[in-house]
Design a protein around this motif. Sequence first.
Motif, PDB file in Angstrom:
ATOM      1  N   UNK A 157      23.095  36.090  22.122  1.00 56.68           N
ATOM      2  CA  UNK A 157      23.795  35.162  23.007  1.00 56.68           C
ATOM      3  C   UNK A 157      23.132  35.091  24.378  1.00 56.68           C
ATOM      4  N   UNK A 158      22.582  36.207  24.833  1.00 58.14           N
ATOM      5  CA  UNK A 158      21.904  36.230  26.129  1.00 58.14           C
ATOM      6  C   UNK A 158      20.604  35.439  26.099  1.00 58.14           C
ATOM      7  N   UNK A 159      20.023  35.270  24.901  1.00 57.84           N
ATOM      8  CA  UNK A 159      18.718  34.614  24.790  1.00 57.84           C
ATOM      9  C   UNK A 159      18.800  33.171  24.300  1.00 57.84           C
ATOM     10  N   UNK A 160      19.970  32.723  23.902  1.00 58.29           N
ATOM     11  CA  UNK A 160      20.122  31.341  23.462  1.00 58.29           C
ATOM     12  C   UNK A 160      19.930  30.384  24.635  1.00 58.29           C
ATOM     13  N   UNK A 211      20.116  26.178  11.816  1.00 58.98           N
ATOM     14  CA  UNK A 211      19.140  25.337  11.121  1.00 58.98           C
ATOM     15  C   UNK A 211      17.770  25.512  11.750  1.00 58.98           C
ATOM     16  N   UNK A 212      16.743  25.208  10.956  1.00 58.08           N
ATOM     17  CA  UNK A 212      15.367  25.375  11.417  1.00 58.08           C
ATOM     18  C   UNK A 212      14.776  26.733  11.092  1.00 58.08           C
ATOM     19  N   UNK A 213      15.576  27.598  10.453  1.00 56.88           N
ATOM     20  CA  UNK A 213      15.092  28.951  10.183  1.00 56.88           C
ATOM     21  C   UNK A 213      14.119  29.003   9.008  1.00 56.88           C
ATOM     22  N   UNK A 235      21.850  25.182  20.543  1.00 58.38           N
ATOM     23  CA  UNK A 235      21.409  26.411  21.193  1.00 58.38           C
ATOM     24  C   UNK A 235      20.113  26.858  20.526  1.00 58.38           C
ATOM     25  N   UNK A 236      19.068  27.007  21.325  1.00 63.69           N
ATOM     26  CA  UNK A 236      17.727  27.304  20.803  1.00 63.69           C
ATOM     27  C   UNK A 236      17.462  28.804  20.841  1.00 63.69           C
TER      28      UNK A 236
END
Length: 369
Positions: A157-160, A211-213, A235-236
Amino acid sequence: MSEPLSLEQLRSLTPLNVLSEQQWRELRPQLVPQPLLAGQALFRHGDQARLTYFLLAGELLLRAEDGTTQHLIAGSAASCHPLSPSLPRLHEAHALRDASVLAIDSATLNRLLTWRLAYQDLLLELGEASGDVEWLERLLANLLFAKVPPSNVRAMLERLQPVAVMAGEAVLREGEAGDCCYFLKRGRAEVIRRVGSDDQVLAELEIGACFGEEALLSDSPRNATVTLIEDGEVLRLDRQDFFALLKAPVVNEVSLGEASRLLAGGAQWLDVRLQEEYQRAHALESLNMPLQLLRLKSRLLDRQRTYLCYCDSGKRSLSAVFLLSQLGFDAYALRDGLDALPSLQRDALLCQSGAGYLARSGGRTERSG
């Protein structure tokens, strides 16, 4: 049919009262009182049914094996807790007069409780900071997070990185290189793949969907385009954070020997290669469900069964296991794929004409070989 329980009734039952309203909505099909006629048995000594029972109305008599009894009246403090929760049951239960009970699948309830208690502090903390936790509850309701430690979730969550997206805008495009994955925080999105000269809609994503994984796990170009249907926000999560925080705890890999032990316990091979690859040679009794069709055809899988995914390099299998984890299945990937097996083991595993199963359109599987 009786109406589902009200919020007031749910708040009076322990441990249902610690669940969120979002989780109650997930349980809604099960939150319907069931009638029990006077003299009718609810369960007997030694009962193994994986159900959690609550008394909602009427009276029950609980009798232990040593003959001791307990008279239970709806609305009493004791009736707000599960009835004889240990398995096998230590009591038999009979209705003394017409009654109604609630029966909930214990595995589902335990999963929701475990999730809620594991993330309760995090939800409270974020709620105090922003007041907006509904999106987080929906994100964490994604079943893959049942395998992710809370410390990893906090770090994630800190890196999204939030990204606003307009309706009609593509978040990622088919054929592009993948350097991140995304979570849908707000809005609606659809997954589109180019088939010949036409665009085929594969799925509509719900809030909290990852998605995108697949491009990250398989180290290949994006295999679909994801477009927002309405204004929203994603959220990236960068590639290195995805591998460290999500892939590591979620994707389980097994050796051929470990797979053999799981097969002996009732697991099934799931071949995620193309049908043409499968028909050349496949594991005996395996089910072919190509990776690009897995999300669409997953309804054909048995949620009570363990699946062992394999492909040539192992990369498609990793993607398959990650996707199946999101959908709530128990799955493993054959470590490093078929290509890593010694030739004798590979030849023993694969057969050209052995029986298998193909996933067909219309919601059915078809015997092959």
